[in-house]
Write an enzyme that holds these catalytic residues in place. Structure first.
Site, PDB file in Angstrom:
ATOM      1  CE1 TYR A   1      -3.840   2.326   0.574  1.00 35.26           C
ATOM      2  CE2 TYR A   1      -2.423   3.341   2.221  1.00 35.26           C
ATOM      3  CZ  TYR A   1      -3.546   3.375   1.427  1.00 35.26           C
ATOM      4  OH  TYR A   1      -4.396   4.455   1.478  1.00 35.26           O
TER       5      TYR A   1
ATOM      6  CG  ASP B   1      -2.670  12.925   4.405  1.00 39.69           C
ATOM      7  OD1 ASP B   1      -2.658  13.236   3.194  1.00 39.69           O
ATOM      8  OD2 ASP B   1      -3.375  12.003   4.868  1.00 39.69           O
TER       9      ASP B   1
ATOM     10  CG  ASP C   1      -4.241   8.073  -0.265  1.00 42.28           C
ATOM     11  OD1 ASP C   1      -5.134   8.613  -0.950  1.00 42.28           O
ATOM     12  OD2 ASP C   1      -3.981   8.431   0.906  1.00 42.28           O
TER      13      ASP C   1
ATOM     14  CG  ASP D   1      -4.369  12.680  -1.356  1.00 40.75           C
ATOM     15  OD1 ASP D   1      -4.479  11.803  -0.491  1.00 40.75           O
ATOM     16  OD2 ASP D   1      -3.393  13.454  -1.414  1.00 40.75           O
TER      17      ASP D   1
ATOM     18  CG  HIS E   1      -7.863   4.845  -1.857  1.00 38.00           C
ATOM     19  ND1 HIS E   1      -7.885   6.057  -1.225  1.00 38.00           N
ATOM     20  CD2 HIS E   1      -6.899   4.122  -1.242  1.00 38.00           C
ATOM     21  CE1 HIS E   1      -6.980   6.079  -0.266  1.00 38.00           C
ATOM     22  NE2 HIS E   1      -6.351   4.913  -0.268  1.00 38.00           N
TER      23      HIS E   1
ATOM     24  CD  GLU F   1      -9.303  11.580   0.315  1.00 41.93           C
ATOM     25  OE1 GLU F   1      -9.185  12.535   1.114  1.00 41.93           O
ATOM     26  OE2 GLU F   1      -8.508  10.631   0.263  1.00 41.93           O
TER      27      GLU F   1
ATOM     28  CB  CYS G   1      -5.485  12.933   8.233  1.00 40.50           C
ATOM     29  SG  CYS G   1      -5.486  11.306   9.006  1.00 40.50           S
TER      30      CYS G   1
ATOM     31  NE  ARG H   1     -10.498   8.490   2.698  1.00 39.03           N
ATOM     32  CZ  ARG H   1      -9.401   9.015   3.232  1.00 39.03           C
ATOM     33  NH1 ARG H   1      -8.227   8.449   2.998  1.00 39.03           N
ATOM     34  NH2 ARG H   1      -9.458  10.103   3.982  1.00 39.03           N
TER      35      ARG H   1
ATOM     36  CD  GLU I   1     -10.033   6.528   6.587  1.00 39.21           C
ATOM     37  OE1 GLU I   1     -10.191   5.396   7.088  1.00 39.21           O
ATOM     38  OE2 GLU I   1      -8.918   7.000   6.301  1.00 39.21           O
TER      39      GLU I   1
ATOM     40  CG  ASN J   1      -7.093   3.040   7.270  1.00 32.79           C
ATOM     41  OD1 ASN J   1      -6.049   2.483   7.587  1.00 32.79           O
ATOM     42  ND2 ASN J   1      -7.180   4.358   7.143  1.00 32.79           N
TER      43      ASN J   1
END
Length: 298
Positions: free
Chosen positions: A47, A61, A88, A90, A115, A117, A125, A160, A190, A212
């Site tokens: 990952y 982040d 990831d 974002d 992914h 989101e 985050c 996500r 998430e 997660n």
């Protein structure tokens, strides 16, 4: 054997097959050699965490990294392993045309899945408060864009949703169902807050689910065997190794500063262990065989 020969397409096909019948464990990497260790220990995949990529640049982040930075890190982290990888992405690094390029670049770099989101840009985050979401319609457009932009149908799209901490569990479920209808291959809810919530998600969502298991967040630490019992498809440990490494470095610096370097030896990977991980002998064998072949031809 140096330079293991396995194509991105083979990795994706294998990942997709395993996803149908297994609960896979993907561990967050922060270097090519760490990826090789993840493979050596018997985990299922690698990952690439946006939080780790950000912190490697000395940044929080909050969406400060670019597509190029994330794609380059992801490629480097995964090139030394035969394992499939999830990155990831974002919020997709921009609007629809930018997202299409994101899909193109991540697929070109050899990743197996990514992914996106449903937070607004700039994002936070997933385990912090005060997150803001885009509308369902905006996220559906993003997912449809990703589906249209990918060239390999085995390059999987993970949607996500951060809705649990903003709109509540029911809305998170509604969003997840809508995202599946738009073409998402996997759903990533998430910051769920209990085993019960994970159970509810599994009972309501028919698509593959990703959980997660980050530390120090909204979600309690839940054993892998529990997710296996719940029929989750993927469990990620995104920042675990990075946190361990930073703590070890912090403590090591104290020992060196206090002239206690010798005390650190038992905590270090020794020279031979590093050479084994680097496949040092394989390179020597390769070189020797090549040289002998050349002599035989004379």
């Amino acid at each position: 054997m140096i330079f293991k020969q396995i194509s991105a397409q083979e990795k994706r096909k294998s990942f997709k097959r395993q996803l149908e019948s297994s609960c896979l464990r993907f561990v967050g990497s922060f270097s090519p050699l760490v990826s090789r260790l993840i493979e050596k220990k018997g985990f299922d995949g690698i990952y690439v965490s946006g939080a780790v990529v950000s912190s490697l640049k000395g940044l929080p982040d909050i969406g400060l990294t670019s597509l190029t930075e994330v794609a380059d890190f992801a490629e480097a982290f995964t090139q030394c392993s035969v394992l499939p990888s999830i990155v990831d992405a974002d919020t997709g690094f921009g609007e629809e045309v930018n997202l299409a390029r994101t899909v193109y670049e991540l697929e070109r770099k050899g990743l197996s899945a990514f992914h996106i989101e449903d937070q607004t840009f700039s994002k936070r985050c997933g385990h912090l408060d005060q997150k803001k979401l885009i509308s369902v319609e905006e996220m559906l457009l993003k997912i449809r864009t990703a589906v249209k932009a990918r060239r390999d149908k085995n390059f999987l799209i993970i949607a996500r949703t951060d809705a649990r901490g903003v709109e509540g569990l029911d809305q998170a479920l509604k969003r997840a169902k809508a995202y599946i209808s738009a073409g998402a291959d996997i759903i990533f809810p998430e910051a769920l807050q209990s085993i019960k919530e994970f159970e509810i998600f599994r009972s309501e969502i028919s698509a593959p689910l990703m959980a997660n298991m980050t530390e120090f967040g909204k979600t309690e630490i839940i054993p892998y065997k529990t997710f296996k019992t719940l029929s989750y498809n993927i469990v990620i440990y995104p920042v675990s190794l990075w946190r361990l490494a930073l703590k070890a470095v912090d403590q090591g610096l104290d020992h060196i500063f206090n002239d206690q370097q010798k005390d650190l030896l038992k905590k270090m990977q020794n020279r031979q262990e590093l050479y084994d991980l680097l496949q040092y002998e394989d390179y020597k064998t390769f070189d020797k065989e090549l040289y002998n072949f050349s002599l035989d031809k004379k």
